[in-house]
Design a protein around this motif. Sequence first.
Motif, short mmCIF file in Angstrom:
data_model
loop_
_atom_site.label_atom_id
_atom_site.label_comp_id
_atom_site.label_asym_id
_atom_site.label_seq_id
_atom_site.Cartn_x
_atom_site.Cartn_y
_atom_site.Cartn_z
N LYS A 44 53.17 -7.84 9.84
CA LYS A 44 54.22 -8.56 9.13
C LYS A 44 55.58 -8.28 9.78
CE LYS A 44 55.63 -9.68 4.41
NZ LYS A 44 55.44 -9.36 2.97
N LYS A 45 55.82 -7.02 10.14
CA LYS A 45 57.06 -6.67 10.82
C LYS A 45 57.16 -7.40 12.16
CE LYS A 45 57.53 -2.01 8.85
NZ LYS A 45 57.55 -0.55 9.17
N CYS A 46 56.07 -7.43 12.87
CA CYS A 46 56.02 -8.11 14.17
C CYS A 46 56.31 -9.60 14.00
CB CYS A 46 54.65 -7.89 14.81
SG CYS A 46 54.51 -8.54 16.47
N ASP A 47 55.72 -10.20 12.98
CA ASP A 47 55.92 -11.62 12.71
C ASP A 47 57.39 -11.90 12.41
OD1 ASP A 47 55.42 -14.30 12.17
OD2 ASP A 47 54.99 -13.91 10.06
N HIS A 48 58.01 -11.05 11.58
CA HIS A 48 59.42 -11.24 11.23
C HIS A 48 60.30 -11.12 12.47
CE1 HIS A 48 58.77 -10.15 6.71
NE2 HIS A 48 58.34 -11.34 7.02
N HIS A 49 59.97 -10.20 13.35
CA HIS A 49 60.79 -10.00 14.55
C HIS A 49 60.76 -11.24 15.44
CE1 HIS A 49 62.76 -8.09 17.87
NE2 HIS A 49 61.70 -8.18 18.65
N ILE A 50 59.58 -11.75 15.72
CA ILE A 50 59.47 -12.95 16.56
C ILE A 50 60.10 -14.15 15.87
CG2 ILE A 50 57.85 -14.54 17.64
CD1 ILE A 50 58.02 -11.93 19.11
N ALA A 51 59.90 -14.26 14.55
CA ALA A 51 60.47 -15.38 13.80
C ALA A 51 62.00 -15.34 13.85
CB ALA A 51 59.97 -15.36 12.37
N ASP A 52 62.57 -14.14 13.76
CA ASP A 52 64.03 -14.02 13.83
C ASP A 52 64.55 -14.45 15.19
OD1 ASP A 52 64.14 -13.11 11.25
OD2 ASP A 52 64.25 -10.98 11.77
N LEU A 53 63.84 -14.07 16.25
CA LEU A 53 64.25 -14.49 17.59
C LEU A 53 64.16 -16.01 17.74
CD1 LEU A 53 62.56 -11.74 19.82
CD2 LEU A 53 64.98 -11.98 19.26
N ARG A 54 63.14 -16.60 17.14
CA ARG A 54 62.98 -18.05 17.20
C ARG A 54 64.10 -18.75 16.41
NH1 ARG A 54 58.42 -21.30 18.36
NH2 ARG A 54 59.26 -23.41 18.67
N LYS A 55 64.48 -18.19 15.27
CA LYS A 55 65.59 -18.75 14.50
C LYS A 55 66.90 -18.66 15.27
CE LYS A 55 63.61 -17.75 9.93
NZ LYS A 55 63.72 -16.91 8.71
N GLN A 56 67.09 -17.53 15.95
CA GLN A 56 68.29 -17.37 16.76
C GLN A 56 68.31 -18.40 17.89
OE1 GLN A 56 68.70 -13.88 19.32
NE2 GLN A 56 70.76 -13.57 18.53
N LEU A 57 67.16 -18.64 18.47
CA LEU A 57 67.06 -19.63 19.54
C LEU A 57 67.42 -21.02 19.02
CD1 LEU A 57 66.27 -20.20 22.48
CD2 LEU A 57 63.92 -20.50 21.71
N ALA A 58 66.93 -21.36 17.83
CA ALA A 58 67.25 -22.65 17.23
C ALA A 58 68.74 -22.77 16.96
CB ALA A 58 66.45 -22.84 15.94
N SER A 59 69.36 -21.68 16.50
CA SER A 59 70.79 -21.68 16.24
C SER A 59 71.58 -21.89 17.54
CB SER A 59 71.19 -20.36 15.58
OG SER A 59 72.59 -20.28 15.42
N ARG A 60 71.16 -21.21 18.60
CA ARG A 60 71.84 -21.38 19.90
C ARG A 60 71.68 -22.81 20.42
NH1 ARG A 60 75.17 -17.21 19.56
NH2 ARG A 60 74.17 -15.16 19.81
#
Length: 416
Positions: A256-272
């Motif tokens: 779950k921690k791993c999933d949140h980490h990758i998901a956060d990076l993907r959200k940051q990518l979408a924001s950029r």
Amino acid sequence: MKPGMVPPPPGEESQTVVLPPGWQSYLSPQGRRYYVNTATNETTWERPSSSPGIPASPGPHRSSLPLTVNGYHTSGTPAHPPETAHMSVRKSTGDSQNLGSSSPGKKQSKENTITVNCVTFPHPDTMPEQQLLKPTEWSYCDYFWADKKDPQGNGTMAGFELLLQKQLKGKQMQKEMSEFIRERIKIEEEYAKNLAKLSQNSLAAQEEGSLGEAWAQVKKSLADEAEVHLKFSAKLHSEVEKPLMNFRENFKKDMKKCDHHIADLRKQLASRYAAVEKARKALTERQRDLEMKTQQLEIKLSNKTEEDIKKARRKSTQAGDDLMRCVDLYNQAQSKWFEEMVTTTLELERLEVERVEMIRQHLCQYTQLRHETDMFNQSTVEPVDQLLRKVDPAKDRELWVREHKTGNIRPVDMEI
């Protein structure tokens, strides 16, 4: 297909002439070279020089050497993506020429890349096939970059999410195997209990002679066999069931921690990516305004048009710089996501191999215990076999007669 993030290769000039600190050179899709100051985001078509009279804003040096990640090269300095369309580039000499028309074209860059869900990929029709990170294996790190349509609905599912679901499913299968072994243990325990109970049964206890001895050994073998099965069930618990149940107790939480980490990076990518699109739109508006004021100057509609053009050109240049900065941040975010994806998918791959190997070893232990139980069971009936081979009806009769005889004088006829 992996995200494309490698900047245009440097030409001969960058290899033979050293640029001032903080400057990097790039090639536009048309093959024209331009320069970027990574400290100030200043851009120019002319090669900067540290000589007096030609400004070159110094900044901290950032290496453009490729960073190798598991055999795949990605840029140490985030590349400017091809969609820096209609960018206005400022010349360091102060030349007021508008360079927007000679900047990389959006249409041409679109032919080289394709953006899907905010991730930029090489266009399959124009880019050469990428080399796999692990070409000799069907590795997780090579085949889960794109999103997949969710079979349960109309949305999409990230490739990483598929890998995560497989890991969690594997954990569930491991748990169910442990429960299966537990049921097997219960059967063994119940079987051993019934055998022990039967061994105490008094049926046929009065059988005598060698056959009586064999029958008594049959009942004793049941008690011995019950003991064998109790030991078998105890070993199943300690050597198979318990290890299966306790293996990676916190696995679900870690995933779950791993999933949140990758998901956060993907959200940051979408924001950029959203910021890039906003900056691109702003640049287009500034250039449209500059073109309109240039046309007004040609027909001399206003005395202030020339001053307005200078302001519009500055705003257009600033918009171009803002776009390049947003693109740089986007590429940094995508590079970070790429590296974490490679690292994490390889770790998931390792964990899956470890899980399968662990289960295989414990199932082998199960079969080994089963073979040992069969051998012990065989040993409990061997004494019975030995006694059965010694059963001698004649001998038994002799012994019984000797013990229970009433007399050996036979009756005779009565005399008158």
